[in-house]
Design a protein around this motif. Structure first.
Motif, PDB file in Angstrom:
ATOM      1  N   GLU A   1      20.931   0.266  44.287  1.00 49.15           N
ATOM      2  CA  GLU A   1      20.453  -0.908  43.530  1.00 49.15           C
ATOM      3  C   GLU A   1      21.421  -1.242  42.406  1.00 49.15           C
ATOM      4  O   GLU A   1      21.757  -2.414  42.189  1.00 49.15           O
ATOM      5  N   LYS A   2      21.912  -0.230  41.718  1.00 52.13           N
ATOM      6  CA  LYS A   2      22.860  -0.470  40.629  1.00 52.13           C
ATOM      7  C   LYS A   2      24.167  -1.058  41.162  1.00 52.13           C
ATOM      8  O   LYS A   2      24.761  -1.934  40.541  1.00 52.13           O
ATOM      9  N   ALA A   3      24.608  -0.591  42.322  1.00 51.18           N
ATOM     10  CA  ALA A   3      25.831  -1.125  42.921  1.00 51.18           C
ATOM     11  C   ALA A   3      25.644  -2.589  43.315  1.00 51.18           C
ATOM     12  O   ALA A   3      26.541  -3.414  43.115  1.00 51.18           O
ATOM     13  N   VAL A   4      24.472  -2.921  43.859  1.00 52.78           N
ATOM     14  CA  VAL A   4      24.191  -4.313  44.236  1.00 52.78           C
ATOM     15  C   VAL A   4      24.139  -5.193  42.986  1.00 52.78           C
ATOM     16  O   VAL A   4      24.709  -6.288  42.970  1.00 52.78           O
ATOM     17  N   VAL A   5      23.480  -4.730  41.942  1.00 55.76           N
ATOM     18  CA  VAL A   5      23.404  -5.493  40.691  1.00 55.76           C
ATOM     19  C   VAL A   5      24.806  -5.718  40.127  1.00 55.76           C
ATOM     20  O   VAL A   5      25.143  -6.830  39.713  1.00 55.76           O
ATOM     21  N   ARG A   6      25.627  -4.685  40.138  1.00 61.16           N
ATOM     22  CA  ARG A   6      27.006  -4.812  39.637  1.00 61.16           C
ATOM     23  C   ARG A   6      27.778  -5.857  40.447  1.00 61.16           C
ATOM     24  O   ARG A   6      28.443  -6.721  39.890  1.00 61.16           O
ATOM     25  N   GLU A   7      27.658  -5.796  41.774  1.00 56.56           N
ATOM     26  CA  GLU A   7      28.379  -6.731  42.639  1.00 56.56           C
ATOM     27  C   GLU A   7      27.854  -8.159  42.470  1.00 56.56           C
ATOM     28  O   GLU A   7      28.625  -9.115  42.418  1.00 56.56           O
ATOM     29  N   LEU A   8      26.532  -8.327  42.389  1.00 52.82           N
ATOM     30  CA  LEU A   8      25.962  -9.661  42.211  1.00 52.82           C
ATOM     31  C   LEU A   8      26.349 -10.235  40.855  1.00 52.82           C
ATOM     32  O   LEU A   8      26.673 -11.426  40.752  1.00 52.82           O
ATOM     33  N   THR A   9      26.348  -9.415  39.829  1.00 51.49           N
ATOM     34  CA  THR A   9      26.770  -9.864  38.497  1.00 51.49           C
ATOM     35  C   THR A   9      28.203 -10.391  38.549  1.00 51.49           C
ATOM     36  O   THR A   9      28.504 -11.460  38.019  1.00 51.49           O
ATOM     37  N   ARG A  10      29.082  -9.640  39.216  1.00 54.06           N
ATOM     38  CA  ARG A  10      30.478 -10.058  39.357  1.00 54.06           C
ATOM     39  C   ARG A  10      30.588 -11.359  40.154  1.00 54.06           C
ATOM     40  O   ARG A  10      31.313 -12.271  39.787  1.00 54.06           O
ATOM     41  N   ALA A  11      29.811 -11.471  41.232  1.00 53.88           N
ATOM     42  CA  ALA A  11      29.897 -12.640  42.113  1.00 53.88           C
ATOM     43  C   ALA A  11      29.329 -13.904  41.456  1.00 53.88           C
ATOM     44  O   ALA A  11      29.777 -15.011  41.762  1.00 53.88           O
ATOM     45  N   LEU A  12      28.356 -13.745  40.557  1.00 52.38           N
ATOM     46  CA  LEU A  12      27.757 -14.909  39.888  1.00 52.38           C
ATOM     47  C   LEU A  12      28.562 -15.381  38.679  1.00 52.38           C
ATOM     48  O   LEU A  12      28.384 -16.513  38.228  1.00 52.38           O
ATOM     49  N   ALA A  13      29.442 -14.541  38.173  1.00 53.08           N
ATOM     50  CA  ALA A  13      30.194 -14.879  36.954  1.00 53.08           C
ATOM     51  C   ALA A  13      30.948 -16.201  37.067  1.00 53.08           C
ATOM     52  O   ALA A  13      30.910 -17.004  36.131  1.00 53.08           O
ATOM     53  N   PRO A  14      31.642 -16.496  38.190  1.00 49.81           N
ATOM     54  CA  PRO A  14      32.338 -17.785  38.275  1.00 49.81           C
ATOM     55  C   PRO A  14      31.397 -18.989  38.203  1.00 49.81           C
ATOM     56  O   PRO A  14      31.837 -20.096  37.875  1.00 49.81           O
ATOM     57  N   LEU A  15      30.121 -18.774  38.492  1.00 52.12           N
ATOM     58  CA  LEU A  15      29.142 -19.864  38.409  1.00 52.12           C
ATOM     59  C   LEU A  15      28.480 -19.920  37.029  1.00 52.12           C
ATOM     60  O   LEU A  15      27.589 -20.727  36.795  1.00 52.12           O
ATOM     61  N   ASP A  16      28.921 -19.044  36.132  1.00 49.94           N
ATOM     62  CA  ASP A  16      28.375 -18.957  34.780  1.00 49.94           C
ATOM     63  C   ASP A  16      26.871 -18.703  34.813  1.00 49.94           C
ATOM     64  O   ASP A  16      26.100 -19.331  34.077  1.00 49.94           O
ATOM     65  N   LEU A  17      26.459 -17.789  35.698  1.00 47.69           N
ATOM     66  CA  LEU A  17      25.046 -17.412  35.812  1.00 47.69           C
ATOM     67  C   LEU A  17      24.902 -15.900  35.744  1.00 47.69           C
ATOM     68  O   LEU A  17      25.759 -15.171  36.233  1.00 47.69           O
ATOM     69  N   LYS A  18      23.796 -15.486  35.164  1.00 47.35           N
ATOM     70  CA  LYS A  18      23.411 -14.080  35.161  1.00 47.35           C
ATOM     71  C   LYS A  18      22.245 -13.911  36.141  1.00 47.35           C
ATOM     72  O   LYS A  18      21.575 -14.884  36.499  1.00 47.35           O
ATOM     73  N   ILE A  19      21.995 -12.689  36.555  1.00 48.41           N
ATOM     74  CA  ILE A  19      20.953 -12.431  37.539  1.00 48.41           C
ATOM     75  C   ILE A  19      19.586 -12.922  37.044  1.00 48.41           C
ATOM     76  O   ILE A  19      18.848 -13.548  37.794  1.00 48.41           O
ATOM     77  N   GLY A  20      19.267 -12.658  35.797  1.00 51.01           N
ATOM     78  CA  GLY A  20      17.981 -13.107  35.253  1.00 51.01           C
ATOM     79  C   GLY A  20      17.838 -14.618  35.292  1.00 51.01           C
ATOM     80  O   GLY A  20      16.766 -15.153  35.588  1.00 51.01           O
ATOM     81  N   GLN A  21      18.923 -15.322  34.999  1.00 54.44           N
ATOM     82  CA  GLN A  21      18.897 -16.782  35.061  1.00 54.44           C
ATOM     83  C   GLN A  21      18.697 -17.255  36.495  1.00 54.44           C
ATOM     84  O   GLN A  21      17.944 -18.194  36.744  1.00 54.44           O
ATOM     85  N   LEU A  22      19.367 -16.598  37.437  1.00 58.37           N
ATOM     86  CA  LEU A  22      19.195 -16.942  38.849  1.00 58.37           C
ATOM     87  C   LEU A  22      17.749 -16.729  39.279  1.00 58.37           C
ATOM     88  O   LEU A  22      17.173 -17.576  39.973  1.00 58.37           O
TER      89      LEU A  22
END
Length: 151
Positions: A24-45
């Motif tokens: 789960e932590k690895a997925v969160v880390r990867e999703l955080t990295r992938a959303l950064a170019p869209l200027d979004l955080k996981i909570g915002q998504l």
């Protein structure tokens, strides 16, 4: 723990739970990295996905659905509003209630974020057969239900 207590390292439940948490932590880390170019955080998504699925839901409904406190949602919403991704409207029947809607820009950004998220989910879940995915999902739902019953 004292020396007479058994240590959990060899317990399969403990070992598998730790593997789940690390994944789960690895997925969160990867999703955080992938959303950064869209200027979004996981909570915002998470907030945007819920507003998209339930336009006009209240701030309290979003907080309850995401299992977060009202103070957390109160911090997330102004960020999304400042980016022009959501708008808040007062409820016509109860002026204390704010209804949430995605803007056109918010909907477009959400669609881009969902492509990123779906790609990651597909990559991660490709490690399992469809039956394993279903079994994993059912197990996670049972865990959530069991823990929610204890609240």
């Amino acid at each position: 723990m004292n020396n007479t207590q058994s240590l959990p390292w060899n317990n399969p439940r403990f070992r598998n739970w730790i593997a789940l948490v690390r994944a789960e932590k690895a997925v969160v880390r990867e999703l955080t990295r992938a959303l950064a170019p869209l200027d979004l955080k996981i909570g915002q998504l998470d907030v945007m996905m819920n507003i998209y699925r339930h336009p006009g839901m209240s701030q309290q409904d979003v907080a309850r659905r995401l299992l977060i406190g009202r103070s957390n949602i109160t911090m997330l919403l102004p960020q999304l509003e400042a980016q022009g991704l959501i708008r808040r409207e007062g409820d016509k029947k109860d002026k204390r209630v704010m209804r949430l809607f995605l803007t056109d820009d918010g909907e477009a950004r959400l669609q881009e974020a969902l492509k990123v998220y779906t790609k990651l989910i597909d990559r991660v879940m490709a490690q399992s057969t469809p039956a394993q995915c279903d079994a994993m999902g059912e197990q996670m739902r049972r865990i959530e239900e069991m823990l929610n019953e204890e609240d």
